[in-house]
Design a protein around this motif. Structure first.
Motif, short mmCIF file in Angstrom:
data_model
loop_
_atom_site.label_atom_id
_atom_site.label_comp_id
_atom_site.label_asym_id
_atom_site.label_seq_id
_atom_site.Cartn_x
_atom_site.Cartn_y
_atom_site.Cartn_z
N HIS A 67 0.90 -0.97 -0.03
CA HIS A 67 -0.05 0.18 0.02
C HIS A 67 0.89 1.23 -0.02
N CYS A 68 0.26 2.44 -0.07
CA CYS A 68 1.09 3.62 -0.09
C CYS A 68 0.13 4.86 0.40
N PHE A 69 0.52 5.83 0.65
CA PHE A 69 -0.26 7.15 1.25
C PHE A 69 0.82 8.30 1.34
N LYS A 70 0.15 9.47 1.45
CA LYS A 70 0.81 10.55 1.55
C LYS A 70 1.01 10.98 2.87
N LEU A 71 2.47 11.12 3.33
CA LEU A 71 2.94 11.68 4.64
C LEU A 71 2.89 13.08 4.82
N TYR A 72 3.21 13.73 3.65
CA TYR A 72 3.22 15.17 3.61
C TYR A 72 2.87 15.84 2.00
N TRP A 73 1.95 16.91 2.14
CA TRP A 73 1.72 17.55 0.94
C TRP A 73 1.68 18.98 1.34
N ASP A 74 2.10 19.70 -0.03
CA ASP A 74 1.88 21.42 -0.08
C ASP A 74 1.07 21.62 -0.99
N THR A 75 -0.19 22.09 -0.80
CA THR A 75 -0.82 22.48 -2.05
C THR A 75 -0.46 23.86 -2.95
N GLN A 76 0.34 24.50 -2.10
CA GLN A 76 0.96 25.89 -2.86
C GLN A 76 2.25 25.46 -3.71
N THR B 226 5.17 16.88 -2.37
CA THR B 226 4.53 15.70 -1.68
C THR B 226 5.52 14.59 -1.24
N LEU B 227 5.23 13.93 -0.40
CA LEU B 227 6.08 12.98 0.23
C LEU B 227 5.16 11.64 0.58
N HIS B 228 5.54 10.63 0.02
CA HIS B 228 4.63 9.42 0.19
C HIS B 228 5.40 8.41 0.83
N TYR B 229 4.77 7.49 1.66
CA TYR B 229 5.37 6.34 2.14
C TYR B 229 4.68 5.20 1.36
#
Length: 273
Positions: free
Chosen positions: A219-228, A232-235
C-alpha cells in the motif's frame, strides 16, 4: 665516537622524546585530549553517536575502521562479534526522514570503550571519525521508540498511521538493551519501506499502485503535501524487500511521466543503494 658526539646524540634523543611527549605529532592525540576522554569514559554509557550526511552507511562500514580490519580486511575482529553493537539510523518519528546521525548501541560499556579508543584515528570515506559518547537519558530512546511505533503503524496502513500520530501516547521507559531488541524488530519493516518525494499531488494511492504495478506494493499514502508548492512525500510499503530496492534503483532521480517538475527522490528506510 668522541665524548662530544655522544653528548650531541643524547641531546638529540632527549629533544625528540620531549617533542613526542608534547603531542604535537601528526596522527597522534595530545595527553590533554586523552585525559579528557578518560574522564568522559568513566560514565556507564553504552552508546556512541556518529554524525554524517550520508544516509547509506552500514554496520560493516563501522566494523571496517577497526585497526585490525584496516591492516587485514578479511581478518577476524577479535572482540567485535555480530552482537557487540547494533547500528541505528536516526530518523524523524513522523515523516521518517534521515536526521544525519547514526547511533552505535553496544552490549556493554567495556565494548563501547574498546571500540571508541581503537577507532580514534580511523576514517570513513577519508574523513576522520568523531564519535560522541551519549550520556544516559539523553532523550534518544523515546524518539526512536516513537519512530518505531509510527513506522509499524504505517506498514499496517494509512489509517493506522494517522491514528498513531494523533494519539501521541507516552512511550514506556526503555533501557538501551531494550532498544536493541526494538531496533531488530523494525529491520524487516525498514527493508520493505520507501519514501518518495515529488509525485504529483493529484495522484491517489490506487493511481500510484497502478503506475508501479510491476512492483509488489502492499500500500502507499501521502505523509506530507503542500498545495501551494505541489511538494509531496509518500510512504510506500512493499511485500517483498527486493521490489523495494528495485524501485529505488529504477526511479530515483527520474522525471515522473518525463516531467521535470516531478523529479522523484526515492529513499529506502534501510539505506540500501
Amino acid at each position: 665516537m668522541s665524548c662530544l658526539g655522544i653528548m650531541s646524540a643524547r641531546k638529540t634523543v632527549s629533544s625528540v622524546l620531549e617533542y613526542l611527549k608534547s603531542g604535537k605529532v601528526l596522527g597522534t592525540r595530545s595527553p590533554q585530549i586523552l585525559q579528557s576522554e578518560k574522564s568522559i569514559l568513566k560514565n556507564e554509557s553504552t552508546a556512541l553517536r556518529y554524525k554524517s550526511y550520508y544516509p547509506s552507511l552500514r554496520k560493516e562500514d563501522f566494523i571496517s575502521i577497526l585497526p585490525e580490519r584496516i591492516l587485514a580486511p578479511k581478518a577476524d575482529s577479535g572482540y567485535m562479534s555480530d552482537d557487540t553493537f547494533q547500528l541505528v539510523k536516526c530518523r524523524d518519528p513522523k515523516f521518517f526522514q534521515f536526521q544525519d546521525s547514526y547511533i552505535l548501541l553496544f552490549r556493554d560499556n567495556k565494548a563501547m570503550r574498546k571500540y571508541y579508543e581503537s577507532t580514534s584515528l580511523s576514517r570513513i570515506f577519508k574523513v576522520r571519525v568523531k564519535f560522541n559518547i551519549l550520556p544516559k537519558n539523553d532523550g534518544m530512546i523515546p524518539v526512536y521508540s516513537r519512530y518505531a511505533k509510527n513506522l509499524e503503524s504505517a506498514f499496517q496502513g494509512g489509517e493506522s498511521y494517522f491514528k498513531s500520530i494523533k494519539e501521541e501516547q507516552p512511550i514506556e521507559d526503555l533501557s538501551e538493551q531494550d532498544l536493541i531488541l526494538l531496533q531488530k524488530s523494525v529491520i524487516p519493516i525498514e527493508e520493505r519501506s520507501a519514501l518518495i518525494w515529488n509525485l504529483p499531488i493529484q495522484l491517489k494511492s490506487h493511481n500510484i499502485m497502478d503506475k508501479f504495478w510491476f512492483y509488489d506494493i502492499k500500500h502507499c499514502f501521502k505523509l506530507y503535501w503542500d498545495t501551494q508548492t505541489g511538494k509531496t512525500l509518500h510512504y510506500v510499503a512493499f511485500n517483498d524487500p527486493v521490489d523495494c530496492l528495485k524501485l529505488k534503483r529504477n526511479f530515483h532521480g527520474v522525471n515522473f511521466d518525463d516531467c521535470p517538475q516531478y523529479k522523484l527522490l526515492v529513499e529506502t528506510l534501510n539505506g540500501e543503494c
